[in-house]
Scaffold this motif. Structure first.
Motif, PDB file in Angstrom:
ATOM      1  N   CYS A  71       0.945  -1.257   0.109  1.00  0.00           N
ATOM      2  CA  CYS A  71       0.121  -0.021   0.098  1.00  0.00           C
ATOM      3  C   CYS A  71       0.881   1.131   0.082  1.00  0.00           C
ATOM      4  O   CYS A  71       1.685   1.427   0.756  1.00  0.00           O
ATOM      5  CB  CYS A  71      -0.964   0.173   1.114  1.00  0.00           C
ATOM      6  SG  CYS A  71      -1.620   1.422   1.307  1.00  0.00           S
ATOM      7  N   LEU A  72       0.693   2.246  -0.902  1.00  0.00           N
ATOM      8  CA  LEU A  72       1.556   3.185  -1.176  1.00  0.00           C
ATOM      9  C   LEU A  72       1.103   4.400  -0.054  1.00  0.00           C
ATOM     10  O   LEU A  72       2.118   5.188   0.312  1.00  0.00           O
ATOM     11  CB  LEU A  72       1.521   3.799  -2.600  1.00  0.00           C
ATOM     12  CG  LEU A  72       2.224   2.944  -3.796  1.00  0.00           C
ATOM     13  CD1 LEU A  72       1.733   3.612  -4.945  1.00  0.00           C
ATOM     14  CD2 LEU A  72       3.419   2.800  -3.509  1.00  0.00           C
ATOM     15  N   GLY A  73       0.036   4.385   0.311  1.00  0.00           N
ATOM     16  CA  GLY A  73      -0.548   5.484   1.285  1.00  0.00           C
ATOM     17  C   GLY A  73      -0.565   4.875   2.586  1.00  0.00           C
ATOM     18  O   GLY A  73       0.099   4.274   3.315  1.00  0.00           O
ATOM     19  N   SER A  74      -1.669   5.247   3.313  1.00  0.00           N
ATOM     20  CA  SER A  74      -2.045   4.553   4.482  1.00  0.00           C
ATOM     21  C   SER A  74      -3.475   3.746   4.329  1.00  0.00           C
ATOM     22  O   SER A  74      -4.397   3.980   4.040  1.00  0.00           O
ATOM     23  CB  SER A  74      -2.790   5.722   5.603  1.00  0.00           C
ATOM     24  OG  SER A  74      -2.172   6.865   5.190  1.00  0.00           O
ATOM     25  N   PRO A  75      -2.966   2.462   4.680  1.00  0.00           N
ATOM     26  CA  PRO A  75      -4.073   1.478   4.640  1.00  0.00           C
ATOM     27  C   PRO A  75      -5.390   1.538   5.140  1.00  0.00           C
ATOM     28  O   PRO A  75      -5.456   2.080   6.221  1.00  0.00           O
ATOM     29  CB  PRO A  75      -3.453   0.081   4.787  1.00  0.00           C
ATOM     30  CG  PRO A  75      -1.976   0.358   5.138  1.00  0.00           C
ATOM     31  CD  PRO A  75      -1.621   1.773   5.308  1.00  0.00           C
ATOM     32  N   THR A  76      -6.531   1.672   4.466  1.00  0.00           N
ATOM     33  CA  THR A  76      -7.815   1.898   5.163  1.00  0.00           C
ATOM     34  C   THR A  76      -8.703   0.626   5.162  1.00  0.00           C
ATOM     35  O   THR A  76      -9.551   0.628   6.018  1.00  0.00           O
ATOM     36  CB  THR A  76      -8.550   2.952   4.253  1.00  0.00           C
ATOM     37  OG1 THR A  76      -8.672   2.426   3.005  1.00  0.00           O
ATOM     38  CG2 THR A  76      -7.927   4.363   4.314  1.00  0.00           C
ATOM     39  N   ARG A  77      -7.869  -0.678   4.774  1.00  0.00           N
ATOM     40  CA  ARG A  77      -8.593  -1.800   4.609  1.00  0.00           C
ATOM     41  C   ARG A  77      -7.743  -2.779   4.589  1.00  0.00           C
ATOM     42  O   ARG A  77      -6.438  -2.230   4.521  1.00  0.00           O
ATOM     43  CB  ARG A  77      -9.427  -2.037   3.405  1.00  0.00           C
ATOM     44  CG  ARG A  77     -10.300  -0.842   2.915  1.00  0.00           C
ATOM     45  CD  ARG A  77     -10.929  -1.151   1.463  1.00  0.00           C
ATOM     46  NE  ARG A  77     -11.802  -2.091   1.734  1.00  0.00           N
ATOM     47  CZ  ARG A  77     -12.897  -2.505   0.721  1.00  0.00           C
ATOM     48  NH1 ARG A  77     -12.772  -1.851  -0.467  1.00  0.00           N
ATOM     49  NH2 ARG A  77     -13.826  -3.249   1.005  1.00  0.00           N
ATOM     50  N   ASP A  78      -8.053  -4.216   5.045  1.00  0.00           N
ATOM     51  CA  ASP A  78      -7.148  -5.307   5.070  1.00  0.00           C
ATOM     52  C   ASP A  78      -7.004  -5.502   3.511  1.00  0.00           C
ATOM     53  O   ASP A  78      -7.822  -5.245   2.898  1.00  0.00           O
ATOM     54  CB  ASP A  78      -7.423  -6.371   5.844  1.00  0.00           C
ATOM     55  CG  ASP A  78      -7.399  -5.684   7.424  1.00  0.00           C
ATOM     56  OD1 ASP A  78      -6.651  -5.097   7.998  1.00  0.00           O
ATOM     57  OD2 ASP A  78      -8.154  -6.275   8.268  1.00  0.00           O
ATOM     58  N   ILE A  79      -5.971  -6.556   3.460  1.00  0.00           N
ATOM     59  CA  ILE A  79      -5.892  -7.184   2.172  1.00  0.00           C
ATOM     60  C   ILE A  79      -6.956  -8.095   2.160  1.00  0.00           C
ATOM     61  O   ILE A  79      -7.764  -8.737   3.130  1.00  0.00           O
ATOM     62  CB  ILE A  79      -4.632  -7.930   2.199  1.00  0.00           C
ATOM     63  CG1 ILE A  79      -3.370  -7.145   2.190  1.00  0.00           C
ATOM     64  CG2 ILE A  79      -4.534  -9.094   0.885  1.00  0.00           C
ATOM     65  CD1 ILE A  79      -2.352  -7.934   2.229  1.00  0.00           C
ATOM     66  N   VAL A  80      -7.615  -8.330   0.778  1.00  0.00           N
ATOM     67  CA  VAL A  80      -8.997  -9.139   0.643  1.00  0.00           C
ATOM     68  C   VAL A  80      -8.596 -10.602   1.254  1.00  0.00           C
ATOM     69  O   VAL A  80      -7.365 -11.123   1.343  1.00  0.00           O
ATOM     70  CB  VAL A  80      -9.230  -9.436  -0.790  1.00  0.00           C
ATOM     71  CG1 VAL A  80      -9.667  -8.127  -1.449  1.00  0.00           C
ATOM     72  CG2 VAL A  80      -7.938  -9.799  -1.607  1.00  0.00           C
ATOM     73  N   GLU A  81      -9.591 -11.043   1.768  1.00  0.00           N
ATOM     74  CA  GLU A  81      -9.622 -12.336   2.562  1.00  0.00           C
ATOM     75  C   GLU A  81     -10.582 -13.390   1.990  1.00  0.00           C
ATOM     76  O   GLU A  81     -11.593 -13.285   1.497  1.00  0.00           O
ATOM     77  CB  GLU A  81     -10.152 -12.114   3.946  1.00  0.00           C
ATOM     78  CG  GLU A  81     -10.211 -13.156   5.032  1.00  0.00           C
ATOM     79  CD  GLU A  81      -8.498 -13.429   5.424  1.00  0.00           C
ATOM     80  OE1 GLU A  81      -7.795 -12.268   5.697  1.00  0.00           O
ATOM     81  OE2 GLU A  81      -8.297 -14.466   5.256  1.00  0.00           O
ATOM     82  N   PHE A  82      -9.692 -14.673   1.659  1.00  0.00           N
ATOM     83  CA  PHE A  82     -10.589 -15.761   1.001  1.00  0.00           C
ATOM     84  C   PHE A  82     -10.665 -16.710   2.097  1.00  0.00           C
ATOM     85  O   PHE A  82      -9.770 -17.483   2.212  1.00  0.00           O
ATOM     86  CB  PHE A  82      -9.865 -16.199  -0.278  1.00  0.00           C
ATOM     87  CG  PHE A  82      -9.738 -15.068  -1.288  1.00  0.00           C
ATOM     88  CD1 PHE A  82     -11.043 -14.777  -1.933  1.00  0.00           C
ATOM     89  CD2 PHE A  82      -8.581 -14.534  -1.479  1.00  0.00           C
ATOM     90  CE1 PHE A  82     -11.063 -13.678  -2.951  1.00  0.00           C
ATOM     91  CE2 PHE A  82      -8.344 -13.324  -2.466  1.00  0.00           C
ATOM     92  CZ  PHE A  82      -9.766 -13.198  -3.249  1.00  0.00           C
ATOM     93  N   ALA A  83     -11.868 -17.080   2.722  1.00  0.00           N
ATOM     94  CA  ALA A  83     -12.002 -18.273   3.562  1.00  0.00           C
ATOM     95  C   ALA A  83     -11.532 -19.496   2.995  1.00  0.00           C
ATOM     96  O   ALA A  83     -11.249 -20.294   3.820  1.00  0.00           O
ATOM     97  CB  ALA A  83     -13.385 -18.054   4.126  1.00  0.00           C
TER      98      ALA A  83
END
Ligand SMILES: [Fe+2]
Length: 285
Positions: A71-83
């Motif tokens: 993430c180049l900026g400030s992460p606002t979310r997590d990396i996508v999650e795949f159950a």
């Protein structure tokens, strides 16, 4: 955190794949580009990945699913999650990274497009005369993105282990502007689904690297076969993608949408427009 020049926060402050970890393990360091920013990636002897733009260190770097994410900026979310990736009877594997001279949004849209399967992937993911696209449902996801359910398409060879053709149930989901995933019925366990995702790394507005990620039910499947199958299929898409003009994706509902795109493509473009995506797009005027 790098200062944002003028790229929309929804992309700048999110995670993107920048390399397959196996490639970095082999070369130890190389330069790549994300959202127009040139980055030096380096793997140290302890297995840590570091990233720099010139003298600036990029702090938000993670390894997940066999890829290096950034993430180049400030992460606002997590990396996508795949159950599904936590299920022990699945083979979780990276399946190659291909540079494509077109906007990454075009690559996502093509991945969603059921109507090209019988023509571009004839004999594998479709076949004439099975060219009619049956009605399916597209709806927005609460956390952003869109999902298409109830898709069905006849496929002669739906997966590396398929031995005969069948009507394959599909679900597509666009989870982020540059991340798309499909779930398709497994040829052995028809009630469970294999998963294939495309993590698209936007290089510039008109070029990208498409990183393929697979999570198949094992059933005797081997990683080399998965990789070569995905690369073969994507090799059929690449020249089609690179011939698309304009190279950026128009978000307006103009002639191109009405003529070329099906329901999920139109929904994807509308969602991108509503989310304020400009990088790789031609906004609605
Ligand atoms: Fe394709």
């Amino acid at each position: 955190m790098l200062k944002n020049s003028n790229i929309e926060s929804v992309l700048w402050d999110d995670w993107h794949v920048v390399a397959e970890l196996a490639r970095l393990t082999r070369f130890r360091r190389f330069v790549t580009t994300l959202l127009g920013v040139s980055i030096m990636l380096e793997l140290d002897p302890t297995g840590n990945v570091s990233a720099r733009r010139g003298d600036e260190t990029i702090a938000s770097v993670q390894i997940k699913y066999g890829f290096v994410w950034m993430c180049l900026g400030s992460p606002t979310r997590d990396i996508v999650e795949f159950a599904e990736c936590r299920e022990s009877d699945r083979l979780v594997a990276t399946a190659g990274s291909v540079r494509v001279a077109v906007s990454g949004l075009r690559a996502v849209e093509n991945f969603l497009d059921l109507s090209h399967l019988a023509f571009v992937h004839a004999g594998y993911l479709g076949e004439e005369p099975h060219t009619e696209i049956k009605q399916y449902t597209v709806r927005p996801l609460a956390e952003g993105g869109i999902i298409a359910t109830g898709c069905q398409v006849y496929q002669p060879k739906a997966s590396p282990i398929a031995t005969e053709g069948y009507d394959v149930d599909y679900i597509y989901a666009v989870l982020r502007p540059y991340i798309v995933v499909l779930y398709k019925a497994n040829p052995v366990e028809l009630t469970r689904k294999d998963m294939i995702a495309l993590f698209v790394q936007p290089i510039s507005e008109e070029s990208c690297v498409a990183h393929a990620f697979t999570c198949y039910l094992k059933h005797g499947i081997d990683p080399a076969a998965v990789r070569s199958f995905q690369q073969f299929i994507f090799g059929q898409d690449r020249p089609i993608l690179e011939n698309q003009l304009p190279k950026r994706l128009p978000l307006g509902v103009g002639t191109e949408v009405q003529v070329r795109a099906d329901g999920s493509s139109a929904a994807y473009r509308r969602w991108l427009s509503d989310a304020g995506i400009r990088f790789g797009a031609i906004p609605v005027t």
